[in-house]
Structure formats: structure tokens, C-alpha cells
Design an enzyme around this catalytic site. Structure first.
Site, mmCIF file in Angstrom:
data_model
loop_
_atom_site.group_PDB
_atom_site.id
_atom_site.type_symbol
_atom_site.label_atom_id
_atom_site.label_comp_id
_atom_site.label_asym_id
_atom_site.label_seq_id
_atom_site.Cartn_x
_atom_site.Cartn_y
_atom_site.Cartn_z
ATOM 1 N N ASP A 67 3.257 -33.583 14.334
ATOM 2 C CA ASP A 67 3.418 -32.788 13.116
ATOM 3 C C ASP A 67 2.381 -33.140 12.062
ATOM 4 O O ASP A 67 1.692 -34.154 12.162
ATOM 5 C CB ASP A 67 4.838 -32.964 12.553
ATOM 6 C CG ASP A 67 5.328 -34.413 12.593
ATOM 7 O OD1 ASP A 67 4.491 -35.318 12.718
ATOM 8 O OD2 ASP A 67 6.547 -34.629 12.517
ATOM 9 N N ASN A 136 18.606 -37.692 9.811
ATOM 10 C CA ASN A 136 19.398 -36.487 10.085
ATOM 11 C C ASN A 136 19.225 -36.013 11.526
ATOM 12 O O ASN A 136 19.640 -34.918 11.874
ATOM 13 C CB ASN A 136 19.005 -35.361 9.113
ATOM 14 C CG ASN A 136 17.543 -34.958 9.263
ATOM 15 O OD1 ASN A 136 16.819 -35.527 10.077
ATOM 16 N ND2 ASN A 136 17.110 -33.999 8.473
ATOM 17 N N GLU A 143 14.129 -29.967 11.999
ATOM 18 C CA GLU A 143 15.284 -30.303 11.170
ATOM 19 C C GLU A 143 16.564 -29.709 11.776
ATOM 20 O O GLU A 143 16.495 -28.803 12.620
ATOM 21 C CB GLU A 143 15.074 -29.741 9.759
ATOM 22 C CG GLU A 143 13.834 -30.293 9.048
ATOM 23 C CD GLU A 143 14.007 -31.716 8.535
ATOM 24 O OE1 GLU A 143 14.718 -32.526 9.172
ATOM 25 O OE2 GLU A 143 13.410 -32.032 7.486
HETATM 26 C C1 F6R Z 1 6.731 -38.001 12.142
HETATM 27 C C2 F6R Z 1 7.916 -37.851 12.982
HETATM 28 C C3 F6R Z 1 9.270 -38.105 12.404
HETATM 29 C C4 F6R Z 1 9.531 -39.604 12.233
HETATM 30 C C5 F6R Z 1 10.914 -39.838 11.622
HETATM 31 C C6 F6R Z 1 11.217 -41.311 11.448
HETATM 32 O O1 F6R Z 1 5.559 -37.743 12.897
HETATM 33 O O2 F6R Z 1 7.796 -37.523 14.124
HETATM 34 O O3 F6R Z 1 10.238 -37.524 13.224
HETATM 35 O O4 F6R Z 1 9.471 -40.212 13.501
HETATM 36 O O5 F6R Z 1 10.963 -39.208 10.368
HETATM 37 O O6 F6R Z 1 10.408 -41.842 10.453
HETATM 38 P P1 F6R Z 1 10.461 -43.415 10.143
HETATM 39 O O7 F6R Z 1 9.963 -44.103 11.352
HETATM 40 O O8 F6R Z 1 9.508 -43.572 8.966
HETATM 41 O O9 F6R Z 1 11.870 -43.725 9.834
#
Ligand code: F6R
Length: 257
Positions: A67, A136, A143
Site C-alpha cells: 500500500d 481493527n 479496512e
Molecule cells: C502497512 C500495512 C498495515 C500494517 C498494520 C500494522 O503497509 O500493511 O496493514 O501492517 O497497520 O501496523 P504496525 O505494525 O505499525 O502496528
């Protein structure tokens, strides 16, 4: 779905880096799917160490990130291109031309999503996808409510995600409201998935993900439909699994003492 629980976050990240390094050594033209975020930072640090100390070779590897924020230039300190360049791409012998993220500044975002999907297909698909998980249940930026067979698309970020990530911006209101993300269907098509979750704040969503049938309400549950997915946890992230039945989940190793 396989489950491996490690005693702490550092050991879990090291194990994920070892699995990625092993796959890359076995297949130098590996197509790697990559994630950003705090959880995977130590994975990239361990991969950089393996490159420097053991000549782990990235020269023929291709990468696709999950992303990118809409509206941030590549050089913005919060763009995922910047994150990847700093943590991995410029630290190893990857060709930058072989590294791909969606272009969040594309004038036509829908066309950019189609282009990104085609680029993945043209590379032969993703061999190994690294994933984190949001509180979430998002994977990539899919999402709650995202369709389980969705492809790369523009996603409006939820309040939970904005709260989780806006602390990383100089001013919280600088955080973009949208991102381009690989879809859940795109992720499900990857040949192998490794999901890393560490820390007590992930324990609740890990319990929900591992105990729920696939549902758009918890996007990570799509991984139950994946033929080769391993979830790697530390004991904190696994702390709400004690005594639960986990249908369809094979506990491979339990290193808890
Ligand atoms: C970003 C992604 C997100 C993160 C998730 C966890 O490229 O793929 O799904 O893996 O938001 O983020 P952290 O590791 O910062 O808790």
C-alpha cells in the site's frame, strides 16, 4: 493456517527474516510482497544484517508493497516509499527499478490501481507476502467491510487506522484520508503469506482473526482461505489464545517455556 509463537518480538521478527532469507536464497528471482509499519521494521533490520554479514543477495529480487498513502510524494518522510527506501531498499543490493509501490500521486487513481495489479501479474504473481495487522484487523489498508475478493483499490482509512497512524505524522491532520492498497483477493492470490503480529495491543484482534470464519468485518480472516499462510506471534500477541479451540489452525511450534 499455521501458527508459530515465539517468546518475544525480537525472536519472532528474526524468525520471519530467516524465512524470507531462506526463500530468497532458494529462489533469487523471488517476487516479494512487503508491508510497512512498526511490527515489520525489525524484520527489515535483520534482512539488512543478513545482506551485510552473509551476502544475502537481493540483486534479482522484485518487490511489491501492499500500500501507499494517497497524496504523499515519495520523498515525504511518512510515505511508504520513503519507509522502504530507508529501511531496506537502499540498505541492500536491490535494484530500485525492481521495487514497486502504488503511486499515491497518480492523476487517475483508479487507472493506477489497474496498472499495479497488471504489474504484479506481469511479474508472475507474488511468491511470498509479508503482512502486519491493524488493531481493527486490516491487512494492507483493507479496512473492515472490504470485499474478500477485492483487487487493488483506493481505500478510505477508518477512524481506528487514522488514530493508529496519525501519531507518526508531524501534525496528526497531515495524515492522508485515503490510501491505495492491494485488495484482499490480491493478497489471497500470493503463493505464501507470513503474518507477523507482536505486542499485547494486537492480542485481541489476533484472537478474533484466528477464531472467526472469513468475514469482511475482520479483513485478516481472509487468510483462513489461503492454502499457505503462517501467522507468527510473540507471547504478548498470543496472550488471548490460551485454552481456545482454533479450528483450521495448526500450532507448529510453541516456544513458550
Ligand atoms: C502497512 C500495512 C498495515 C500494517 C498494520 C500494522 O503497509 O500493511 O496493514 O501492517 O497497520 O501496523 P504496525 O505494525 O505499525 O502496528
Amino acid at each position: 493456517m499455521n501458527l508459530i509463537i515465539h517468546p518475544d518480538a525480537a525472536t519472532a521478527a528474526n524468525a520471519v527474516a530467516a524465512m524470507m532469507a531462506q526463500a530468497l536464497a532458494a529462489q533469487p528471482r523471488l517476487v516479494l510482497g512487503l508491508a510497512t509499519g512498526g511490527t515489520v521494521e525489525p524484520v527489515y533490520a535483520r534482512l539488512v544484517e543478513r545482506h551485510r554479514q552473509h551476502n544475502l543477495d537481493f540483486s534479482r529480487c522484485r518487490t511489491f508493497n501492499l500500500d501507499e498513502y494517497v497524496g504523499l510524494p515519495a520523498q515525504h518522510r511518512n510515505s511508504y516509499r520513503h519507509f522502504m527506501n530507508e529501511r531496506l531498499f537502499l540498505q541492500v543490493n536491490l535494484e530500485l527499478a525492481n521495487t514497486h509501490l502504488p503511486d499515491g500521486l497518480a492523476p487517475d487513481l483508479s487507472a493506477e490501481c489497474v496498472r499495479y495489479e497488471r504489474q504484479i501479474t506481469a511479474a508472475g504473481g507474488i511468491d511470498l507476502q509479508l503482512l502486519g495487522i491493524g488493531q481493527n484487523g486490516h491487512i494492507g489498508f483493507n479496512e473492515p467491510g472490504a470485499e474478500l475478493d477485492s483487487r487493488t483499490h483506493v481505500q478510505t482509512l477508518s477512524a481506528t487506522t487514522r488514530a493508529q497512524n496519525s501519531r507518526l505524522f508531524a501534525a496528526p491532520d497531515q495524515m492522508p484520508a485515503q490510501a491505495i492498497t492491494m485488495g484482499l483477493g490480491t493478497i489471497r492470490d500470493c503463493r505464501q503469506c507470513l503474518l507477523l503480529a507482536t505486542g499485547r495491543e494486537k492480542a485481541g484482534i489476533i484472537r478474533q482473526t484466528l477464531t472467526s470464519a472469513p468475514t469482511p468485518a475482520i479483513p485478516a480472516t481472509v487468510l483462513h482461505e489461503h492454502p499457505d499462510c503462517t501467522v507468527i506471534l510473540d507471547t504478548a500477541a498470543a496472550s488471548q489464545l490460551e485454552g481456545l479451540q482454533l479450528p483450521g489452525v495448526a500450532l507448529l511450534t510453541n516456544l513458550r517455556k
